[in-house]
Design a protein around this motif. Structure first.
Motif, PDB file in Angstrom:
ATOM      1  N   TYR A 132      -8.768 -12.900  -1.429  1.00  0.00           N
ATOM      2  CA  TYR A 132      -8.425 -14.100  -0.667  1.00  0.00           C
ATOM      3  C   TYR A 132      -9.224 -15.306  -1.145  1.00  0.00           C
ATOM      4  N   LEU A 133      -8.607 -16.481  -1.000  1.00  0.00           N
ATOM      5  CA  LEU A 133      -9.209 -17.772  -1.300  1.00  0.00           C
ATOM      6  C   LEU A 133      -8.943 -18.678  -0.111  1.00  0.00           C
ATOM      7  N   GLY A 134      -9.877 -19.545   0.201  1.00  0.00           N
ATOM      8  CA  GLY A 134      -9.638 -20.434   1.333  1.00  0.00           C
ATOM      9  C   GLY A 134     -10.572 -21.616   1.331  1.00  0.00           C
ATOM     10  N   GLY A 135     -10.307 -22.494   2.276  1.00  0.00           N
ATOM     11  CA  GLY A 135     -11.134 -23.677   2.431  1.00  0.00           C
ATOM     12  C   GLY A 135     -11.086 -24.181   3.859  1.00  0.00           C
ATOM     13  N   GLU A 136     -12.161 -24.797   4.272  1.00  0.00           N
ATOM     14  CA  GLU A 136     -12.248 -25.411   5.598  1.00  0.00           C
ATOM     15  C   GLU A 136     -12.506 -26.897   5.423  1.00  0.00           C
ATOM     16  N   ASN A 137     -11.876 -27.698   6.267  1.00  0.00           N
ATOM     17  CA  ASN A 137     -11.976 -29.149   6.209  1.00  0.00           C
ATOM     18  C   ASN A 137     -11.629 -29.646   4.802  1.00  0.00           C
ATOM     19  N   VAL A 138     -10.489 -29.191   4.302  1.00  0.00           N
ATOM     20  CA  VAL A 138     -10.060 -29.481   2.937  1.00  0.00           C
ATOM     21  C   VAL A 138      -9.906 -30.986   2.706  1.00  0.00           C
ATOM     22  N   THR A 139      -9.525 -31.733   3.708  1.00  0.00           N
ATOM     23  CA  THR A 139      -9.357 -33.181   3.565  1.00  0.00           C
ATOM     24  C   THR A 139     -10.681 -33.944   3.632  1.00  0.00           C
ATOM     25  N   ASN A 140     -11.781 -33.239   3.839  1.00  0.00           N
ATOM     26  CA  ASN A 140     -13.135 -33.800   3.827  1.00  0.00           C
ATOM     27  C   ASN A 140     -13.327 -34.914   4.867  1.00  0.00           C
ATOM     28  N   VAL A 141     -12.786 -34.720   6.056  1.00  0.00           N
ATOM     29  CA  VAL A 141     -12.949 -35.688   7.149  1.00  0.00           C
ATOM     30  C   VAL A 141     -14.325 -35.485   7.767  1.00  0.00           C
ATOM     31  N   ARG A 142     -15.057 -36.569   7.950  1.00  0.00           N
ATOM     32  CA  ARG A 142     -16.384 -36.489   8.559  1.00  0.00           C
ATOM     33  C   ARG A 142     -16.564 -37.595   9.574  1.00  0.00           C
ATOM     34  N   GLN A 143     -17.368 -37.303  10.559  1.00  0.00           N
ATOM     35  CA  GLN A 143     -17.708 -38.307  11.561  1.00  0.00           C
ATOM     36  C   GLN A 143     -18.868 -39.144  11.031  1.00  0.00           C
ATOM     37  N   ASP A 144     -18.709 -40.451  11.096  1.00  0.00           N
ATOM     38  CA  ASP A 144     -19.803 -41.350  10.714  1.00  0.00           C
ATOM     39  C   ASP A 144     -20.834 -41.409  11.834  1.00  0.00           C
ATOM     40  N   ASN A 145     -22.088 -41.301  11.491  1.00  0.00           N
ATOM     41  CA  ASN A 145     -23.202 -41.426  12.442  1.00  0.00           C
ATOM     42  C   ASN A 145     -23.010 -40.580  13.703  1.00  0.00           C
ATOM     43  N   PRO A 146     -23.026 -39.244  13.583  1.00  0.00           N
ATOM     44  CA  PRO A 146     -22.781 -38.406  14.754  1.00  0.00           C
ATOM     45  C   PRO A 146     -23.888 -38.453  15.804  1.00  0.00           C
ATOM     46  N   VAL A 147     -25.107 -38.790  15.405  1.00  0.00           N
ATOM     47  CA  VAL A 147     -26.215 -38.858  16.360  1.00  0.00           C
ATOM     48  C   VAL A 147     -26.637 -40.316  16.514  1.00  0.00           C
ATOM     49  N   VAL A 148     -26.529 -40.815  17.731  1.00  0.00           N
ATOM     50  CA  VAL A 148     -26.895 -42.211  18.010  1.00  0.00           C
ATOM     51  C   VAL A 148     -28.405 -42.360  17.918  1.00  0.00           C
ATOM     52  N   SER A 149     -28.854 -43.331  17.179  1.00  0.00           N
ATOM     53  CA  SER A 149     -30.274 -43.643  16.998  1.00  0.00           C
ATOM     54  C   SER A 149     -31.048 -42.450  16.425  1.00  0.00           C
ATOM     55  N   ALA A 150     -30.477 -41.812  15.393  1.00  0.00           N
ATOM     56  CA  ALA A 150     -31.116 -40.641  14.778  1.00  0.00           C
ATOM     57  C   ALA A 150     -32.443 -40.988  14.120  1.00  0.00           C
ATOM     58  N   ASP A 151     -32.623 -42.236  13.736  1.00  0.00           N
ATOM     59  CA  ASP A 151     -33.868 -42.651  13.104  1.00  0.00           C
ATOM     60  C   ASP A 151     -35.027 -42.801  14.091  1.00  0.00           C
ATOM     61  N   ASN A 152     -34.723 -42.740  15.393  1.00  0.00           N
ATOM     62  CA  ASN A 152     -35.751 -42.873  16.427  1.00  0.00           C
ATOM     63  C   ASN A 152     -35.528 -41.802  17.503  1.00  0.00           C
ATOM     64  N   PRO A 153     -35.864 -40.537  17.209  1.00  0.00           N
ATOM     65  CA  PRO A 153     -35.548 -39.449  18.133  1.00  0.00           C
ATOM     66  C   PRO A 153     -36.290 -39.490  19.467  1.00  0.00           C
ATOM     67  N   PHE A 154     -37.347 -40.267  19.580  1.00  0.00           N
ATOM     68  CA  PHE A 154     -38.081 -40.346  20.844  1.00  0.00           C
ATOM     69  C   PHE A 154     -37.807 -41.652  21.588  1.00  0.00           C
ATOM     70  N   GLY A 155     -36.843 -42.431  21.066  1.00  0.00           N
ATOM     71  CA  GLY A 155     -36.492 -43.689  21.713  1.00  0.00           C
ATOM     72  C   GLY A 155     -35.534 -43.467  22.878  1.00  0.00           C
ATOM     73  N   SER A 156     -35.341 -44.496  23.679  1.00  0.00           N
ATOM     74  CA  SER A 156     -34.480 -44.380  24.864  1.00  0.00           C
ATOM     75  C   SER A 156     -32.996 -44.351  24.514  1.00  0.00           C
ATOM     76  N   ASN A 157     -32.595 -44.756  23.316  1.00  0.00           N
ATOM     77  CA  ASN A 157     -31.184 -44.766  22.922  1.00  0.00           C
ATOM     78  C   ASN A 157     -30.751 -43.504  22.191  1.00  0.00           C
ATOM     79  N   PHE A 158     -31.672 -42.596  21.870  1.00  0.00           N
ATOM     80  CA  PHE A 158     -31.334 -41.374  21.129  1.00  0.00           C
ATOM     81  C   PHE A 158     -30.377 -40.510  21.948  1.00  0.00           C
TER      82      PHE A 158
END
Length: 72
Positions: A23-49
């Motif tokens: 067998y051969l297969g693939g997942e997410n073949v169209t390579n769709v990705r969510q931009d910036n999935p984590v809000v304020s990822a650069d500041n994990p201890f901030g109030s907006n994270f």
């Protein structure tokens, strides 16, 4: 409100005998990705994270291949 996200997964199997398959297969073949999935990822201890806004794939395409050999 989130946008619509569609992914395409495929798998093809070739049966050579009752005991052997390839067998051969693939997942997410169209390579769709969510931009910036984590809000304020650069500041994990901030109030907006916030990591609760993941609504779509965050990884790109993945492909695989394999063999099936039935013992019984």
């Amino acid at each position: 409100e989130t946008p619509t996200v569609g992914t395409l997964n495929l798998q093809v199997t070739k049966v050579f005998s009752p005991k052997f398959e390839v067998y051969l297969g693939g997942e997410n073949v169209t390579n769709v990705r969510q931009d910036n999935p984590v809000v304020s990822a650069d500041n994990p201890f901030g109030s907006n994270f916030d990591s609760n806004f993941v609504y779509g794939p965050i990884y790109g395409s993945m492909y695989y291949a394999g063999l099936r050999f039935k013992i019984k």
